[in-house]
Design a protein around this motif. Structure first.
Motif, mmCIF file in Angstrom:
data_model
loop_
_atom_site.group_PDB
_atom_site.id
_atom_site.type_symbol
_atom_site.label_atom_id
_atom_site.label_comp_id
_atom_site.label_asym_id
_atom_site.label_seq_id
_atom_site.Cartn_x
_atom_site.Cartn_y
_atom_site.Cartn_z
ATOM 1 N N GLY A 1 -55.831 69.401 51.423
ATOM 2 C CA GLY A 1 -56.144 68.203 50.676
ATOM 3 C C GLY A 1 -57.618 67.874 50.703
ATOM 4 N N ARG A 2 -57.907 66.616 50.410
ATOM 5 C CA ARG A 2 -59.278 66.140 50.359
ATOM 6 C C ARG A 2 -59.438 65.049 51.415
ATOM 7 N NH1 ARG A 2 -61.692 67.555 45.510
ATOM 8 N NH2 ARG A 2 -62.822 65.591 45.245
ATOM 9 N N PRO A 3 -59.874 65.432 52.605
ATOM 10 C CA PRO A 3 -59.906 64.482 53.728
ATOM 11 C C PRO A 3 -60.667 63.195 53.454
ATOM 12 C CG PRO A 3 -60.204 66.703 54.544
ATOM 13 C CD PRO A 3 -60.237 66.792 53.038
ATOM 14 N N HIS A 4 -61.715 63.248 52.636
ATOM 15 C CA HIS A 4 -62.502 62.035 52.441
ATOM 16 C C HIS A 4 -61.735 60.962 51.677
ATOM 17 C CE1 HIS A 4 -63.351 63.462 48.320
ATOM 18 N NE2 HIS A 4 -63.887 62.280 48.073
ATOM 19 N N LEU A 5 -60.614 61.343 51.034
ATOM 20 C CA LEU A 5 -59.798 60.382 50.299
ATOM 21 C C LEU A 5 -58.568 59.923 51.090
ATOM 22 C CD1 LEU A 5 -59.887 62.013 46.745
ATOM 23 C CD2 LEU A 5 -61.297 60.128 47.612
ATOM 24 N N MET A 6 -58.370 60.463 52.288
ATOM 25 C CA MET A 6 -57.204 60.081 53.095
ATOM 26 C C MET A 6 -57.346 58.655 53.623
ATOM 27 S SD MET A 6 -56.573 63.467 55.465
ATOM 28 C CE MET A 6 -56.099 65.047 54.751
ATOM 29 N N ASP B 1 -54.175 58.581 58.230
ATOM 30 C CA ASP B 1 -53.967 59.990 57.879
ATOM 31 C C ASP B 1 -55.151 60.843 58.300
ATOM 32 O OD1 ASP B 1 -51.497 59.442 56.843
ATOM 33 O OD2 ASP B 1 -52.140 59.440 54.735
ATOM 34 N N LEU B 2 -56.355 60.312 58.120
ATOM 35 C CA LEU B 2 -57.548 61.074 58.475
ATOM 36 C C LEU B 2 -57.616 61.287 59.991
ATOM 37 C CD1 LEU B 2 -60.141 62.485 57.716
ATOM 38 C CD2 LEU B 2 -61.297 60.270 57.665
ATOM 39 N N TRP C 1 -55.011 63.830 60.896
ATOM 40 C CA TRP C 1 -55.418 65.174 60.458
ATOM 41 C C TRP C 1 -56.448 65.765 61.417
ATOM 42 C CZ3 TRP C 1 -60.105 67.154 58.414
ATOM 43 C CH2 TRP C 1 -60.006 68.409 57.803
ATOM 44 N N LEU C 2 -57.400 64.943 61.835
ATOM 45 C CA LEU C 2 -58.419 65.415 62.768
ATOM 46 C C LEU C 2 -57.803 65.767 64.122
ATOM 47 C CD1 LEU C 2 -61.289 62.901 61.929
ATOM 48 C CD2 LEU C 2 -61.378 65.381 61.634
ATOM 49 N N ARG C 3 -56.832 64.980 64.571
ATOM 50 C CA ARG C 3 -56.145 65.317 65.827
ATOM 51 C C ARG C 3 -55.425 66.650 65.695
ATOM 52 N NH1 ARG C 3 -54.663 59.769 65.687
ATOM 53 N NH2 ARG C 3 -55.738 58.537 67.302
ATOM 54 N N ASN C 4 -54.752 66.844 64.563
ATOM 55 C CA ASN C 4 -53.948 68.050 64.366
ATOM 56 C C ASN C 4 -54.791 69.312 64.347
ATOM 57 O OD1 ASN C 4 -51.435 69.489 63.665
ATOM 58 N ND2 ASN C 4 -52.415 69.768 61.672
ATOM 59 N N VAL C 5 -55.950 69.242 63.709
ATOM 60 C CA VAL C 5 -56.785 70.447 63.588
ATOM 61 C C VAL C 5 -57.802 70.578 64.713
ATOM 62 C CG1 VAL C 5 -56.537 70.439 61.078
ATOM 63 C CG2 VAL C 5 -58.537 69.322 62.102
ATOM 64 N N GLY C 6 -57.795 69.598 65.639
ATOM 65 C CA GLY C 6 -58.778 69.642 66.730
ATOM 66 C C GLY C 6 -60.159 69.330 66.236
ATOM 67 N N GLY C 7 -60.269 68.339 65.334
ATOM 68 C CA GLY C 7 -61.542 68.087 64.674
ATOM 69 C C GLY C 7 -62.450 67.077 65.324
ATOM 70 N N SER C 8 -62.053 66.525 66.478
ATOM 71 C CA SER C 8 -62.946 65.595 67.146
ATOM 72 C C SER C 8 -62.415 65.319 68.541
ATOM 73 C CB SER C 8 -63.055 64.286 66.345
ATOM 74 O OG SER C 8 -64.089 63.479 66.868
#
Length: 333
Positions: A213-218, A222-223, A226-233
């Motif tokens: 998807g387009r994370p900046h529009l979440m 949801d954002l 999503w970051l938790r799921n992908v290990g993004g922070s």
């Protein structure tokens, strides 16, 4: 840049005071979460006190990734002494006449802190230059840039005076895109080219969001999910509302840059040796996406994968630095 000294014993006492324990219980290598049971609220309190005491930029400690007293001491020290900044270019170990310069580009939502502590793992005559996008870290007062071409313009102007000797680019995630696009810009304008380009945790063939998807529009929830799921922070940032709301605009800005970037159609392969790096458990970028970089260079130097997720490099600084050094030297030979 202030020259306030940083005594590790003072930091030990500060942390012990927050935790209401004896200073000797805060050993140099005791893990904040596992050993000292520091949760996100306590980490925020420690961060606030450190920032007040030493004048470190607001909220940078909590997202620095420091996991022990030793790492926190190294972080605070690097922000106060021995590090010079020329606008968006931070040089942890400035040299008057370096043999090589290596420019490092950070990820979406991040800052130059991604590369904190890297300089010690590279040759002594190499100068590392950490690029800082506007709107974060030492560049907080400047407006964010949400367009890839404009950010490339910004960095091009910043590093142009430093391209007077052999140099290389390495970017992680969004930083890979910026490093690649900047190399294309230098090639198009006939400027000096890097001896080597390293890209990490980013696929060449399309925008980063892809099927996710387009994370900046979440929505906010949801954002964060999503970051938790992908290990993004770091959990300290995602789990604390006050810290998250401070940095959410930076994430949205950078994801907009990625989501709206239009890949070039049939781009000319760059005449620059290119190496690719990634984590074996990266949920965002698989091996096929990493290998897609082969079509974007005339000198593909292969793919190296390390154990870990999207931020595998946090646990592999020394071997990754050795791999980058070897790749740079081989490319320049």
């Amino acid at each position: 840049m202030t020259t306030t000294s940083v005594n590790i014993e003072d930091l030990r006492t500060l942390i012990a005071g927050v935790l209401e324990i004896e200073p000797e219980e805060v050993t140099d290598e005791a893990h904040f979460t596992d050993k000292l049971e520091i949760d996100s609220l306590l980490m925020l309190e420690i961060s606030t006190r450190v920032e007040t005491e030493y004048g470190v930029p607001e909220n940078t400690v909590v997202i620095s990734g420091a996991r022990t007293l030793a790492e926190l001491h190294a972080f605070v020290t690097s922000n106060l002494v021995g590090e010079t900044s020329a606008g968006p270019v931070i040089r942890p170990r400035p040299l008057s006449d370096p043999a090589v310069r290596l420019f490092l580009f950070h990820h979406a939502g991040g800052s130059h802190l991604l590369y904190r502590g890297w300089a010690e793992h590279f040759p002594q005559d190499w100068e590392l230059c950490l690029l800082e996008a506007p709107g974060r870290g030492q560049m907080q007062a400047l407006p964010l840039i949400d367009d890839c071409d404009r950010l490339v313009d910004y960095f091009h102007t910043a590093i142009a005076p430093l391209l007077d000797r052999p140099f290389g680019f390495f970017g992680h995630s969004m930083g890979s895109l910026i490093a690649y696009q900047l190399t294309r810009r230098l090639h198009h304008e006939g400027d000096p080219l890097p001896d080597w380009l390293g890209v990490s945790a980013y696929g060449a063939s399309r925008g980063e969001a892809g099927a996710d998807g387009r994370p900046h529009l979440m929505s906010d929830d949801d954002l964060r999910g999503w970051l938790r799921n992908v290990g993004g922070s770091t959990p300290q940032l995602l789990d604390n509302d006050a810290v998250w709301h401070k940095f959410a605009p930076v994430f949205r800005n950078d994801f907009k840059l990625l989501d709206t970037w239009a890949p070039p159609r049939a781009p000319e392969p760059l005449p620059v040796p290119l190496s690719v790096f990634g984590g074996r458990r990266d949920k965002l970028i698989g091996e096929d996406r990493l290998l897609s970089w082969q079509a974007f260079t005339t000198h593909f130097r292969g793919l190296e994968r390390y154990e870990g997720d999207h931020f595998y490099l946090m646990n592999h600084r020394r071997p990754l630095a050795a791999a980058i050094t070897a790749a740079m030297r081989s490319a320049a030979a």
